[in-house]
Motif scaffolding. Sequence first.
Motif, PDB file in Angstrom:
ATOM      1  N   THR A  99      44.893  50.527  31.980  1.00  0.00           N
ATOM      2  CA  THR A  99      46.164  50.718  32.697  1.00  0.00           C
ATOM      3  C   THR A  99      47.392  51.511  32.166  1.00  0.00           C
ATOM      4  N   GLN A 100      46.919  51.797  30.830  1.00  0.00           N
ATOM      5  CA  GLN A 100      48.223  52.502  30.188  1.00  0.00           C
ATOM      6  C   GLN A 100      48.572  53.789  30.622  1.00  0.00           C
ATOM      7  N   ASP A 101      47.685  54.557  31.531  1.00  0.00           N
ATOM      8  CA  ASP A 101      47.989  55.853  31.770  1.00  0.00           C
ATOM      9  C   ASP A 101      49.153  55.864  33.066  1.00  0.00           C
ATOM     10  N   TRP A 102      49.443  54.773  33.530  1.00  0.00           N
ATOM     11  CA  TRP A 102      49.994  54.573  34.627  1.00  0.00           C
ATOM     12  C   TRP A 102      51.233  53.635  34.403  1.00  0.00           C
ATOM     13  N   PRO A 103      52.552  54.365  34.666  1.00  0.00           N
ATOM     14  CA  PRO A 103      53.810  53.437  34.574  1.00  0.00           C
ATOM     15  C   PRO A 103      53.942  52.200  35.276  1.00  0.00           C
ATOM     16  N   GLU A 104      53.145  52.082  36.476  1.00  0.00           N
ATOM     17  CA  GLU A 104      53.477  50.847  37.390  1.00  0.00           C
ATOM     18  C   GLU A 104      52.513  49.786  36.688  1.00  0.00           C
ATOM     19  N   ARG A 105      52.955  48.607  36.902  1.00  0.00           N
ATOM     20  CA  ARG A 105      52.196  47.271  36.593  1.00  0.00           C
ATOM     21  C   ARG A 105      51.084  47.173  37.678  1.00  0.00           C
ATOM     22  N   LEU A 106      49.811  47.618  37.247  1.00  0.00           N
ATOM     23  CA  LEU A 106      48.632  47.363  37.967  1.00  0.00           C
ATOM     24  C   LEU A 106      47.842  46.112  37.899  1.00  0.00           C
ATOM     25  N   TYR A 107      47.340  45.596  38.914  1.00  0.00           N
ATOM     26  CA  TYR A 107      46.747  44.400  38.744  1.00  0.00           C
ATOM     27  C   TYR A 107      45.184  44.543  39.521  1.00  0.00           C
ATOM     28  N   ASN A 108      44.198  43.719  39.279  1.00  0.00           N
ATOM     29  CA  ASN A 108      42.864  43.974  39.818  1.00  0.00           C
ATOM     30  C   ASN A 108      42.870  43.326  41.013  1.00  0.00           C
ATOM     31  N   VAL A 109      41.928  44.031  41.878  1.00  0.00           N
ATOM     32  CA  VAL A 109      41.817  43.291  43.282  1.00  0.00           C
ATOM     33  C   VAL A 109      40.190  42.489  43.025  1.00  0.00           C
ATOM     34  N   GLY A 110      40.164  41.257  43.216  1.00  0.00           N
ATOM     35  CA  GLY A 110      39.099  40.411  42.899  1.00  0.00           C
ATOM     36  C   GLY A 110      38.997  40.579  41.567  1.00  0.00           C
ATOM     37  N   ARG A 111      37.604  40.072  41.480  1.00  0.00           N
ATOM     38  CA  ARG A 111      37.197  39.979  40.004  1.00  0.00           C
ATOM     39  C   ARG A 111      35.578  40.614  39.786  1.00  0.00           C
ATOM     40  N   LEU A 112      35.307  40.842  38.626  1.00  0.00           N
ATOM     41  CA  LEU A 112      33.673  41.197  38.320  1.00  0.00           C
ATOM     42  C   LEU A 112      33.817  40.260  37.082  1.00  0.00           C
ATOM     43  N   ASP A 113      32.660  39.371  36.937  1.00  0.00           N
ATOM     44  CA  ASP A 113      32.569  38.528  35.419  1.00  0.00           C
ATOM     45  C   ASP A 113      32.275  39.565  34.426  1.00  0.00           C
ATOM     46  N   ALA A 114      32.513  38.894  33.298  1.00  0.00           N
ATOM     47  CA  ALA A 114      32.513  39.723  32.157  1.00  0.00           C
ATOM     48  C   ALA A 114      31.242  40.666  31.826  1.00  0.00           C
ATOM     49  N   GLU A 115      30.272  40.039  32.325  1.00  0.00           N
ATOM     50  CA  GLU A 115      28.814  40.679  31.965  1.00  0.00           C
ATOM     51  C   GLU A 115      28.563  41.717  33.053  1.00  0.00           C
ATOM     52  N   THR A 116      29.230  41.534  34.294  1.00  0.00           N
ATOM     53  CA  THR A 116      28.974  42.709  35.145  1.00  0.00           C
ATOM     54  C   THR A 116      29.890  43.734  35.150  1.00  0.00           C
ATOM     55  N   SER A 117      29.225  44.986  35.360  1.00  0.00           N
ATOM     56  CA  SER A 117      30.185  46.335  35.159  1.00  0.00           C
ATOM     57  C   SER A 117      30.248  46.766  36.565  1.00  0.00           C
ATOM     58  N   GLY A 118      30.947  47.815  36.702  1.00  0.00           N
ATOM     59  CA  GLY A 118      30.925  48.613  37.977  1.00  0.00           C
ATOM     60  C   GLY A 118      32.524  48.531  38.572  1.00  0.00           C
ATOM     61  N   LEU A 119      32.560  48.847  39.853  1.00  0.00           N
ATOM     62  CA  LEU A 119      33.842  49.269  40.511  1.00  0.00           C
ATOM     63  C   LEU A 119      34.680  48.231  40.868  1.00  0.00           C
ATOM     64  N   LEU A 120      35.732  48.334  40.339  1.00  0.00           N
ATOM     65  CA  LEU A 120      36.953  47.424  40.339  1.00  0.00           C
ATOM     66  C   LEU A 120      38.381  48.263  40.820  1.00  0.00           C
ATOM     67  N   VAL A 121      39.044  47.659  41.748  1.00  0.00           N
ATOM     68  CA  VAL A 121      40.382  48.415  42.218  1.00  0.00           C
ATOM     69  C   VAL A 121      41.300  47.728  41.547  1.00  0.00           C
ATOM     70  N   LEU A 122      42.205  48.769  41.020  1.00  0.00           N
ATOM     71  CA  LEU A 122      43.650  48.258  40.466  1.00  0.00           C
ATOM     72  C   LEU A 122      44.707  48.900  41.262  1.00  0.00           C
ATOM     73  N   THR A 123      45.858  47.962  41.700  1.00  0.00           N
ATOM     74  CA  THR A 123      46.796  48.494  42.277  1.00  0.00           C
ATOM     75  C   THR A 123      48.029  47.557  42.201  1.00  0.00           C
ATOM     76  N   ASN A 124      49.164  48.154  42.781  1.00  0.00           N
ATOM     77  CA  ASN A 124      50.475  47.367  42.566  1.00  0.00           C
ATOM     78  C   ASN A 124      50.834  47.035  43.995  1.00  0.00           C
ATOM     79  N   ASP A 125      49.858  47.398  45.056  1.00  0.00           N
ATOM     80  CA  ASP A 125      50.013  46.967  46.311  1.00  0.00           C
ATOM     81  C   ASP A 125      49.515  45.548  46.702  1.00  0.00           C
ATOM     82  N   GLY A 126      50.384  44.643  46.665  1.00  0.00           N
ATOM     83  CA  GLY A 126      50.211  43.241  46.706  1.00  0.00           C
ATOM     84  C   GLY A 126      49.468  42.935  48.098  1.00  0.00           C
ATOM     85  N   ASP A 127      50.010  43.496  49.092  1.00  0.00           N
ATOM     86  CA  ASP A 127      49.507  43.225  50.345  1.00  0.00           C
ATOM     87  C   ASP A 127      47.926  43.632  50.551  1.00  0.00           C
ATOM     88  N   LEU A 128      47.702  44.861  49.978  1.00  0.00           N
ATOM     89  CA  LEU A 128      46.349  45.548  50.212  1.00  0.00           C
ATOM     90  C   LEU A 128      45.494  44.747  49.436  1.00  0.00           C
TER      91      LEU A 128
END
Length: 262
Positions: A99-128
């Motif tokens: 998340t260092q390339d973006w000035p906003e504080r981003l958070y992950n939408v849901g989770r993937l366990d440590a040994e699972t790779s793939g698509l994860l959404v990061l956003t600062n839109d709490g409602d979404l």
Amino acid sequence: MTEEERDTEGVRLQKVLANAGVASRRVCEQYIAEGRVRVNGTVVTELGSRIDPTSDLVDVDGTAIQLDATKRYVVLNKPTGVVSSMKDEQGRPDLRRFTQDWPERLYNVGRLDAETSGLLVLTNDGDLAHVLAHPSFGVTKVYIAKVTGRVSPQTIARLTKGVELEDGPIAADKARLLDASAGGGTSLVELTLHSGRNRIVRRMMAEVGHPVVDLVRRQFGPLHLGTLPAGRARELTTVERGALLTLSRRDAAAPDEPAADH
């Protein structure tokens, strides 16, 4: 904002749409005149209409338009060995590095366990984030699982019919065998699920006798991982943002339940 207030306050609808990157102002005016634009669910055809971009919800042809430029939406191809947290109390690799390339504080939408790779959404839109991660909305996720053994058509059918786990029955929305000879006595299985239950893919495959060796989430709702390399993140395109916001606005009210990882 009431209709009377819109007459004297706010910003002209066609200007808001043009600023949001929908099209040129002239084309946006055409969209409005054709009845293709809705404000808060109501079709607006008056070119002089004014709206409040900070509170009104606008869609064109049924696709939500992002009006709040302060909101950031990023897709990450999370590598294995990284926990889905912005700060891990155990000191394990976390999501902050992505998340260092973006000035906003981003958070992950849901989770993937440590040994699972793939698509994860990061956003600062709490409602979404709340809507997308909520089990009650049933957002579809697609996984590719490399599993031990040769998976049979009967096993694929069992996955869609349903298996019994310790926390109740579960069935995949879709399941298909991609490769039954992937090498080393393994198979590749594609599973489509809308469940938010904890480590559900791994538990389902273990229950049918094919433990997971490697697991990747390829799709989350309308978003696809595509060719994004592991460990890389990118902002969503205008089309992707629209699809995601449209999904999140289907029903903004849901009971509070924790979102689980897989």
